[in-house]
Design an enzyme around this catalytic site. Sequence first.
Site, mmCIF file in Angstrom:
data_model
loop_
_atom_site.group_PDB
_atom_site.id
_atom_site.type_symbol
_atom_site.label_atom_id
_atom_site.label_comp_id
_atom_site.label_asym_id
_atom_site.label_seq_id
_atom_site.Cartn_x
_atom_site.Cartn_y
_atom_site.Cartn_z
ATOM 1 N N MET A 30 38.981 42.593 68.229
ATOM 2 C CA MET A 30 37.748 41.892 68.602
ATOM 3 C C MET A 30 36.565 42.459 67.813
ATOM 4 O O MET A 30 35.403 42.263 68.204
ATOM 5 C CB MET A 30 37.513 42.002 70.103
ATOM 6 N N ALA A 32 33.906 45.219 65.882
ATOM 7 C CA ALA A 32 33.233 46.507 66.151
ATOM 8 C C ALA A 32 34.240 47.623 65.874
ATOM 9 O O ALA A 32 34.553 48.445 66.729
ATOM 10 C CB ALA A 32 32.682 46.574 67.568
ATOM 11 N N LEU A 33 34.733 47.579 64.662
ATOM 12 C CA LEU A 33 35.925 48.379 64.317
ATOM 13 C C LEU A 33 35.628 49.865 64.195
ATOM 14 O O LEU A 33 34.532 50.279 63.834
ATOM 15 C CB LEU A 33 36.510 47.865 62.999
ATOM 16 N N HIS A 34 36.646 50.657 64.515
ATOM 17 C CA HIS A 34 36.548 52.118 64.432
ATOM 18 C C HIS A 34 37.892 52.647 63.915
ATOM 19 O O HIS A 34 38.811 51.854 63.631
ATOM 20 C CB HIS A 34 36.192 52.702 65.800
ATOM 21 N N HIS A 37 41.244 51.229 65.220
ATOM 22 C CA HIS A 37 41.726 49.987 64.607
ATOM 23 C C HIS A 37 42.375 50.279 63.251
ATOM 24 O O HIS A 37 43.419 49.718 62.913
ATOM 25 C CB HIS A 37 40.564 49.004 64.410
ATOM 26 N N GLN A 61 39.211 35.882 77.706
ATOM 27 C CA GLN A 61 39.720 37.096 78.356
ATOM 28 C C GLN A 61 38.626 37.918 79.035
ATOM 29 O O GLN A 61 38.902 38.981 79.581
ATOM 30 C CB GLN A 61 40.493 37.959 77.357
ATOM 31 N N GLY A 149 47.714 48.795 69.992
ATOM 32 C CA GLY A 149 47.466 50.183 70.363
ATOM 33 C C GLY A 149 47.966 50.524 71.765
ATOM 34 O O GLY A 149 47.859 49.703 72.681
ATOM 35 N N ASP A 152 45.656 50.208 75.039
ATOM 36 C CA ASP A 152 45.721 49.136 76.034
ATOM 37 C C ASP A 152 47.176 49.008 76.474
ATOM 38 O O ASP A 152 47.893 48.099 76.048
ATOM 39 C CB ASP A 152 45.189 47.834 75.430
ATOM 40 N N LEU A 186 38.755 56.391 71.302
ATOM 41 C CA LEU A 186 37.835 55.535 70.545
ATOM 42 C C LEU A 186 37.888 54.125 71.120
ATOM 43 O O LEU A 186 38.949 53.633 71.483
ATOM 44 C CB LEU A 186 38.220 55.519 69.066
HETATM 45 P P1 AMP Z 1 40.209 45.535 70.553
HETATM 46 O O1 AMP Z 1 39.418 45.266 69.334
HETATM 47 O O2 AMP Z 1 39.559 46.494 71.492
HETATM 48 O O3 AMP Z 1 40.715 44.281 71.214
HETATM 49 O O4 AMP Z 1 41.509 46.302 70.076
HETATM 50 C C1 AMP Z 1 42.349 45.781 69.080
HETATM 51 C C2 AMP Z 1 43.585 46.636 68.987
HETATM 52 O O5 AMP Z 1 43.216 47.970 68.659
HETATM 53 C C3 AMP Z 1 44.372 46.708 70.311
HETATM 54 O O6 AMP Z 1 45.758 46.640 70.032
HETATM 55 C C4 AMP Z 1 43.968 48.054 70.841
HETATM 56 O O7 AMP Z 1 44.942 48.631 71.708
HETATM 57 C C5 AMP Z 1 43.823 48.858 69.575
HETATM 58 N N1 AMP Z 1 42.959 50.017 69.800
HETATM 59 C C6 AMP Z 1 41.731 50.026 70.374
HETATM 60 N N2 AMP Z 1 41.267 51.287 70.470
HETATM 61 C C7 AMP Z 1 42.231 52.090 69.971
HETATM 62 C C8 AMP Z 1 42.363 53.506 69.795
HETATM 63 N N3 AMP Z 1 41.411 54.350 70.184
HETATM 64 N N4 AMP Z 1 43.494 53.984 69.225
HETATM 65 C C9 AMP Z 1 44.480 53.130 68.830
HETATM 66 N N5 AMP Z 1 44.415 51.803 68.957
HETATM 67 C C10 AMP Z 1 43.316 51.292 69.521
#
Ligand code: AMP
Length: 284
Positions: A30, A32-34, A37, A61, A149, A152, A186
């Site tokens: 979604m 706002a990458l770190h 990701h 969601q 990840g 979640d 993160l």
């Molecule tokens: P999101 O952008 O929050 O929907 O996350 C996208 C994907 O990145 C999902 O599969 C998350 O589980 C994974 N993710 C988010 N934060 C982390 C993290 N700190 N370490 C590893 N994977 C992550």
Amino acid sequence: MEIIKNTQLLEQKIKDYKKANKTIGFTPTMGALHDGHISLVEPSLAENDLTIVSIFVNPTQFNEKSDLEKYPRNLDADADLLSKAGVDILYAPSVEGIYPDGSDYEVDIDLGNMVKVLEGEHRPGHFDGVLQVVKRLLDIVKPDHLYMGQKDFQQFSLIQAMIQKLQLPVNLRVCPIKRAANGLALSSRNQRLSKEATLLGSIIYMTLDHIKNNFHQKTVSEWKKWAIDQLDNDWSEPEYFEFSDGYSLEDVELQENHQYIVASTAVWIEKVRLIDNMIIKKVD
Ligand code: AMP
């Protein structure tokens, strides 16, 4: 790196790649990458001919409209990060590109209790939206490997169950939780925390880690009480803290009865809802 916003254009490209027998690795996000990701993108780059990342803040969601509105968005910075990491395609569709008008993309499968516990209990409808968008993205991107990840935990468990139920032709790879130096997992939501809260947030990791290292010393219900007490401060409020079977997500009552146990929590700090988890026991 190519940035593709148009779904039909991406679908045409995918057709060409498939014809050329290229393997596709896919990481849905979604934005706002770190670094968390990026830690999903790295194995994708190593294991596939082509790596695609999507950025789509999926409205279906979010159970709270204000959470959707406050969700951080920064496509330019995200594109920069992905390009530097070596990603081939950034797919950044509009809501209409994912859910064309008048279409119904609900995923009609019964995943039983797995959907109703933990986040499902506290965020009604959340996982209907997650399953819907991931199914839709898989239909469009047609990846060989999907990278998600452990951060979640329930999300990847449900996606794995959906892949099995619908016999989708994709392999799910689950990647470990990437943490800041102080242990805070993160998350895009961390951007909304003050510097002080970012430091204090390490209490979540410290609580989980302490339980993992001393699990045999107390019963599950004693640990639950202990954890809630640790996480309940002037500046933090636990929403839940649960021990679940890592396969079925059923509630764990007696630790001896389970080979695989995960502890999961949601904690509010500065009006930001943070989730985290840790595998407390796994017998291979
Ligand atoms: P999101 O952008 O929050 O929907 O996350 C996208 C994907 O990145 C999902 O599969 C998350 O589980 C994974 N993710 C988010 N934060 C982390 C993290 N700190 N370490 C590893 N994977 C992550």
